[in-house]
Design a protein around this motif. Structure first.
Motif, mmCIF file in Angstrom:
data_model
loop_
_atom_site.group_PDB
_atom_site.id
_atom_site.type_symbol
_atom_site.label_atom_id
_atom_site.label_comp_id
_atom_site.label_asym_id
_atom_site.label_seq_id
_atom_site.Cartn_x
_atom_site.Cartn_y
_atom_site.Cartn_z
ATOM 1 N N PHE A 1 -56.500 32.827 -11.388
ATOM 2 C CA PHE A 1 -55.618 33.655 -12.207
ATOM 3 C C PHE A 1 -56.374 34.841 -12.781
ATOM 4 O O PHE A 1 -55.856 35.964 -12.804
ATOM 5 C CB PHE A 1 -54.977 32.849 -13.332
ATOM 6 N N LEU A 2 -57.589 34.619 -13.250
ATOM 7 C CA LEU A 2 -58.379 35.716 -13.820
ATOM 8 C C LEU A 2 -58.678 36.796 -12.780
ATOM 9 O O LEU A 2 -58.669 37.983 -13.098
ATOM 10 C CB LEU A 2 -59.673 35.185 -14.431
ATOM 11 N N ILE A 3 -58.908 36.387 -11.543
ATOM 12 C CA ILE A 3 -59.147 37.366 -10.476
ATOM 13 C C ILE A 3 -57.889 38.183 -10.213
ATOM 14 O O ILE A 3 -57.931 39.412 -10.173
ATOM 15 C CB ILE A 3 -59.633 36.665 -9.190
ATOM 16 N N ILE A 4 -56.758 37.512 -10.049
ATOM 17 C CA ILE A 4 -55.496 38.218 -9.787
ATOM 18 C C ILE A 4 -55.110 39.075 -10.985
ATOM 19 O O ILE A 4 -54.657 40.211 -10.837
ATOM 20 C CB ILE A 4 -54.362 37.222 -9.436
ATOM 21 N N PHE A 5 -55.303 38.560 -12.199
ATOM 22 C CA PHE A 5 -55.020 39.337 -13.405
ATOM 23 C C PHE A 5 -55.881 40.600 -13.446
ATOM 24 O O PHE A 5 -55.399 41.679 -13.777
ATOM 25 C CB PHE A 5 -55.257 38.492 -14.659
ATOM 26 N N SER A 6 -57.146 40.478 -13.091
ATOM 27 C CA SER A 6 -58.049 41.637 -13.075
ATOM 28 C C SER A 6 -57.595 42.673 -12.049
ATOM 29 O O SER A 6 -57.624 43.877 -12.321
ATOM 30 C CB SER A 6 -59.477 41.203 -12.771
ATOM 31 N N ILE A 7 -57.165 42.212 -10.886
ATOM 32 C CA ILE A 7 -56.673 43.131 -9.850
ATOM 33 C C ILE A 7 -55.407 43.819 -10.338
ATOM 34 O O ILE A 7 -55.256 45.042 -10.217
ATOM 35 C CB ILE A 7 -56.435 42.382 -8.526
ATOM 36 N N SER A 8 -54.483 43.052 -10.913
ATOM 37 C CA SER A 8 -53.233 43.603 -11.431
ATOM 38 C C SER A 8 -53.500 44.627 -12.528
ATOM 39 O O SER A 8 -52.921 45.716 -12.540
ATOM 40 C CB SER A 8 -52.353 42.471 -11.963
ATOM 41 N N THR A 9 -54.389 44.297 -13.440
ATOM 42 C CA THR A 9 -54.724 45.197 -14.544
ATOM 43 C C THR A 9 -55.387 46.474 -14.027
ATOM 44 O O THR A 9 -55.011 47.580 -14.424
ATOM 45 C CB THR A 9 -55.657 44.493 -15.542
ATOM 46 N N GLY A 10 -56.342 46.324 -13.141
ATOM 47 C CA GLY A 10 -57.009 47.500 -12.571
ATOM 48 C C GLY A 10 -56.038 48.389 -11.814
ATOM 49 O O GLY A 10 -56.078 49.615 -11.933
ATOM 50 N N TYR A 11 -55.150 47.769 -11.051
ATOM 51 C CA TYR A 11 -54.158 48.539 -10.296
ATOM 52 C C TYR A 11 -53.209 49.263 -11.248
ATOM 53 O O TYR A 11 -52.870 50.428 -11.033
ATOM 54 C CB TYR A 11 -53.383 47.613 -9.357
ATOM 55 N N GLY A 12 -52.793 48.586 -12.308
ATOM 56 C CA GLY A 12 -51.908 49.213 -13.292
ATOM 57 C C GLY A 12 -52.538 50.434 -13.936
ATOM 58 O O GLY A 12 -51.896 51.476 -14.094
ATOM 59 N N TRP A 13 -53.807 50.326 -14.310
ATOM 60 C CA TRP A 13 -54.499 51.474 -14.907
ATOM 61 C C TRP A 13 -54.726 52.585 -13.880
ATOM 62 O O TRP A 13 -54.606 53.769 -14.203
ATOM 63 C CB TRP A 13 -55.823 51.045 -15.543
ATOM 64 N N LEU A 14 -55.034 52.218 -12.644
ATOM 65 C CA LEU A 14 -55.199 53.225 -11.587
ATOM 66 C C LEU A 14 -53.908 54.019 -11.400
ATOM 67 O O LEU A 14 -53.930 55.248 -11.315
ATOM 68 C CB LEU A 14 -55.621 52.559 -10.281
ATOM 69 N N ILE A 15 -52.781 53.324 -11.343
ATOM 70 C CA ILE A 15 -51.493 53.995 -11.194
ATOM 71 C C ILE A 15 -51.235 54.928 -12.371
ATOM 72 O O ILE A 15 -50.758 56.048 -12.205
ATOM 73 C CB ILE A 15 -50.348 52.960 -11.047
ATOM 74 N N GLU A 16 -51.553 54.487 -13.587
ATOM 75 C CA GLU A 16 -51.365 55.349 -14.763
ATOM 76 C C GLU A 16 -52.206 56.619 -14.642
ATOM 77 O O GLU A 16 -51.735 57.709 -14.958
ATOM 78 C CB GLU A 16 -51.717 54.598 -16.047
ATOM 79 N N ILE A 17 -53.427 56.500 -14.180
ATOM 80 C CA ILE A 17 -54.297 57.672 -14.025
ATOM 81 C C ILE A 17 -53.739 58.613 -12.961
ATOM 82 O O ILE A 17 -53.683 59.831 -13.156
ATOM 83 C CB ILE A 17 -55.737 57.238 -13.690
ATOM 84 N N VAL A 18 -53.296 58.070 -11.837
ATOM 85 C CA VAL A 18 -52.738 58.896 -10.757
ATOM 86 C C VAL A 18 -51.464 59.610 -11.225
ATOM 87 O O VAL A 18 -51.217 60.755 -10.853
ATOM 88 C CB VAL A 18 -52.474 58.035 -9.494
ATOM 89 N N GLN A 19 -50.669 58.956 -12.064
ATOM 90 C CA GLN A 19 -49.433 59.570 -12.553
ATOM 91 C C GLN A 19 -49.698 60.851 -13.335
ATOM 92 O O GLN A 19 -48.835 61.731 -13.392
ATOM 93 C CB GLN A 19 -48.652 58.594 -13.433
ATOM 94 N N TYR A 20 -50.860 60.966 -13.919
ATOM 95 C CA TYR A 20 -51.214 62.182 -14.655
ATOM 96 C C TYR A 20 -51.117 63.423 -13.763
ATOM 97 O O TYR A 20 -50.790 64.513 -14.218
ATOM 98 C CB TYR A 20 -52.630 62.028 -15.214
ATOM 99 N N PHE A 21 -51.373 63.255 -12.477
ATOM 100 C CA PHE A 21 -51.405 64.375 -11.545
ATOM 101 C C PHE A 21 -50.084 64.591 -10.805
ATOM 102 O O PHE A 21 -50.005 65.471 -9.946
ATOM 103 C CB PHE A 21 -52.531 64.157 -10.520
ATOM 104 N N ILE A 22 -49.059 63.821 -11.100
ATOM 105 C CA ILE A 22 -47.774 63.927 -10.398
ATOM 106 C C ILE A 22 -46.759 64.630 -11.297
ATOM 107 O O ILE A 22 -46.554 64.203 -12.441
ATOM 108 C CB ILE A 22 -47.263 62.531 -9.985
#
Length: 99
Positions: free
Chosen positions: A61-82
Motif C-alpha cells: 500500500f505504501l508503494i502504491i500510495f507513493s506512486i499515486s501521490t507522486g503522480y498527483g503532484w506531477l499532474i499538478e505541476i504540468v497543469q501550470y503550463f496548460i
C-alpha cells in the motif's frame, strides 16, 4: 483497469478547463470531490492490479500510495503550463488524501 484509470485521469487533468463541462448537480467544490475520488480509485486499482499473494499489504500500500501521490503532484505541476489549468496546492493535498 489500472492503466485505463491512469489514462483517464491524465486526459481529464491535462484537458483545458474550458472543455470540461460542469457537474450535472450542484456541489460546492466539485474539483475537490473529483480529485479525492479519482486518486482513491487510482490507488485501489493499483493495489488490485499489482498485489500478489506474497506481497505484504502494508508495504505494498505504501508503494502504491507513493506512486499515486507522486503522480498527483506531477499532474499538478504540468497543469501550470496548460492554458485554462493551474497549479493548486489544495488539489495536490486532496490527491494525497484520496490516495
Amino acid at each position: 483497469m489500472f492503466w485505463g484509470w491512469v489514462i483517464f485521469i491524465t486526459c481529464l487533468s491535462l484537458t483545458p478547463g474550458s472543455y470540461i463541462p460542469p457537474p450535472p448537480f450542484e456541489i460546492t467544490r466539485p474539483d475537490v470531490v473529483a480529485h479525492f475520488v479519482f486518486y482513491l480509485f487510482f490507488t485501489m486499482s493499483g493495489i488490485g492490479a499489482f498485489r500478489t499473494e506474497t506481497s505484504k499489504l502494508v508495504s505494498f500500500f505504501l508503494i502504491i500510495f507513493s506512486i499515486s501521490t507522486g503522480y498527483g503532484w506531477l499532474i499538478e505541476i504540468v497543469q501550470y503550463f496548460i492554458p485554462g489549468r493551474y497549479f493548486d496546492w489544495s488539489d495536490g493535498i486532496v490527491n494525497m488524501a484520496g490516495g
